[in-house]
Design a protein around this motif. Structure first.
Motif, short mmCIF file in Angstrom:
data_model
loop_
_atom_site.label_atom_id
_atom_site.label_comp_id
_atom_site.label_asym_id
_atom_site.label_seq_id
_atom_site.Cartn_x
_atom_site.Cartn_y
_atom_site.Cartn_z
N VAL A 34 -11.48 -8.93 0.83
CA VAL A 34 -10.23 -8.61 2.16
C VAL A 34 -9.82 -7.37 1.50
N GLY A 35 -9.71 -6.08 2.13
CA GLY A 35 -9.43 -5.12 2.31
C GLY A 35 -7.97 -4.69 2.69
N PHE A 36 -7.40 -3.86 2.38
CA PHE A 36 -6.24 -3.44 3.15
C PHE A 36 -5.81 -2.04 3.04
N VAL A 37 -5.60 -1.25 3.82
CA VAL A 37 -5.05 0.21 3.72
C VAL A 37 -4.30 0.41 3.83
N LEU A 38 -3.49 1.27 3.20
CA LEU A 38 -2.07 1.22 3.41
C LEU A 38 -1.57 2.63 4.12
N LEU A 39 -1.82 2.72 5.27
CA LEU A 39 -1.03 4.18 5.58
C LEU A 39 -0.05 4.51 4.76
N GLN A 40 0.70 5.98 4.81
CA GLN A 40 1.60 6.47 4.34
C GLN A 40 3.07 5.79 6.01
N HIS A 41 4.20 5.71 5.23
CA HIS A 41 5.03 4.55 5.27
C HIS A 41 4.90 3.24 6.29
N THR A 77 -1.09 5.39 -5.34
CA THR A 77 0.93 5.20 -4.85
C THR A 77 0.75 5.82 -3.59
N VAL A 78 1.54 4.44 -2.35
CA VAL A 78 1.51 4.87 -1.22
C VAL A 78 2.56 4.65 -1.28
N LYS A 79 3.85 5.31 -0.38
CA LYS A 79 5.02 4.66 0.50
C LYS A 79 5.12 3.97 1.27
N SER A 80 6.19 3.05 1.07
CA SER A 80 6.12 1.96 2.72
C SER A 80 7.14 2.51 3.44
N ASP A 81 7.74 1.49 4.40
CA ASP A 81 8.50 1.82 5.40
C ASP A 81 9.97 1.68 5.18
N LEU A 82 9.96 1.04 3.30
CA LEU A 82 10.94 0.84 2.71
C LEU A 82 11.50 1.76 1.97
N ALA A 83 10.52 3.58 1.49
CA ALA A 83 10.14 4.21 0.48
C ALA A 83 10.76 3.33 -0.69
N ILE A 84 9.79 2.22 -0.85
CA ILE A 84 9.40 1.88 -1.72
C ILE A 84 7.64 2.38 -2.31
N ASP A 85 7.48 3.23 -3.18
CA ASP A 85 6.32 3.61 -3.88
C ASP A 85 5.55 2.66 -4.55
N GLY A 111 2.72 1.65 10.57
CA GLY A 111 4.09 1.01 10.06
C GLY A 111 4.49 2.17 11.31
N TYR A 112 6.62 1.88 11.58
CA TYR A 112 7.17 2.50 12.65
C TYR A 112 6.50 4.32 12.38
N ARG A 113 6.65 4.65 11.38
CA ARG A 113 6.65 6.18 11.32
C ARG A 113 5.15 6.70 10.19
N CYS A 114 4.12 6.36 10.87
CA CYS A 114 3.10 6.73 10.18
C CYS A 114 2.66 7.79 11.07
#
Length: 348
Positions: A34-41, A77-85, A111-114
């Protein structure tokens, strides 16, 4: 007395609780990738809920059922909605669609701010994945990326309510659902954290079957909260479909592990006949009261064995066995190995 050679099998309720500790099935299957593409935020909570389902699926079997990797669009490196890289496994152009390492399920995590702007390389990748008949999924507003690639035309999808207007306005061929999750043959989508977990459980059931999902729920559903914050921990025996008399009997059994009650004693406490108890167990658990009670005690013993340093002899007594020999024989009949060997394997 000679040692029993018959391999015993847990009934459905106790099998789910013990599945991770039972002997592995022959012919192990290759883990589904399974692959997850993580969008910024991206929503961290939604992503971890989805991953938790896969990780727990691996915990309920002796051989892994799934593997997963994460991918950033342009950076590892992707920044999550929690501002955690968050460090990803690789970047988008390294996501394999062919060969032994090719992903079989690909999920876009929003996420909410993507950003709602189309990312051309992601659209191209998703189109290539669709041509290869991969299962494509989305979390929160990740469905927008699938819509931008034209992969949700004339299909229903779920996404966060905050993005419904945008989807309606920009993609009139996409049917935006009012449901929190939508699962079809090759498309899966969910609107938020709670539905992400449920979406993954439905997907896991499609791929690996109902038994796996029952075992996952055994672990993850213990603290479900409805309307009251005073909700108690949920046990497998709390099934609302069980008659009250059966639930009372199961509670009595759980409360009397070290000194098991006879069926006649249980009947007296609950106020029903012995025959009625036997019919209840057969109808709802497909087993006998004595067999269930034994499996309950063996399960309790397995937990003590792996979670404490108490001796096998003391554990046998704590679980209502008259001798260590009898306990060890019963334990081996179910788990395929002696208590000492199971403890050794677990801690090695």
């Amino acid at each position: 007395m000679s040692e029993s050679k018959e391999k015993r099998h847990f009934n459905t309720l106790m099998r789910d609780a013990n599945s991770a500790f039972l002997p592995a099935h022959e012919g192990r299957e290759t883990p589904v990738k399974v692959g997850f593409v993580l969008l910024q935020h991206f929503s961290m909570m939604t992503f971890t809920a989805a991953v938790d389902a896969l990780v727990t699926a691996n915990l309920v079997r002796t051989a892994p059922l799934f593997s997963f990797a994460t991918y950033g669009l342009d950076s590892k490196t992707v920044k999550s909605d929690l501002a955690i890289d968050i460090s990803t496994s690789a970047v988008l152009d390294q996501l394999p669609l062919e060969g032994d390492e090719a992903v079989e399920v690909l999920i876009v995590c929003g996420g909410y701010r993507c950003s709602h702007l189309e990312h051309s390389p992601l659209s191209a990748l998703l189109k290539s994945a669709a041509k290869r008949n991969l299962v494509l999924g989305s979390l929160w507003n990740g469905a927008i990326a699938l819509a931008q690639a034209g992969l949700l035309d004339n299909q229903e999808c779920a996404l966060h309510p905050d993005n419904h207007a945008f989807m309606h306005e920009q993609f009139d061929k996409v049917r935006v659902s009012e449901r929190v999750l939508v699962v079809s043959d090759k498309r899966v989508s969910s609107a938020g954290p709670s539905s992400a977990l449920e979406m993954m459980l439905v997907l896991i059931e499609q791929i690996r079957g109902k038994d796996i999902v029952r075992a996952i729920r055994e672990i993850l559903s213990c603290d479900q909260v409805a309307e009251s914050s005073e909700a108690k921990l949920v046990q497998a025996t709390d099934d609302p479909s069980f008659p009250n008399s059966l639930r009372n009997i199961l509670q009595l059994m759980s409360a009397n592990i070290d000194e098991p009650l006879s069926v006649d004693e249980l009947a007296s406490y609950v106020g029903v006949s012995r025959r009625r108890i036997e019919r209840l167990f057969q109808a709802h658990l497909e087993t006998t009261p004595s067999r269930y009670y034994l499996e309950l005690r063996i399960t309790h013993a397995r937990r003590l064995l792996l979670q404490s340093n108490d001796s096998v002899a003391n554990i046998a007594v704590a679980c209502g066995f008259l001798s260590t020999t009898h306990f060890s024989r019963c334990f081996k009949d179910y788990f395929g190995a002696s208590p000492s060997l199971v403890r050794q394997r677990h801690r090695s």
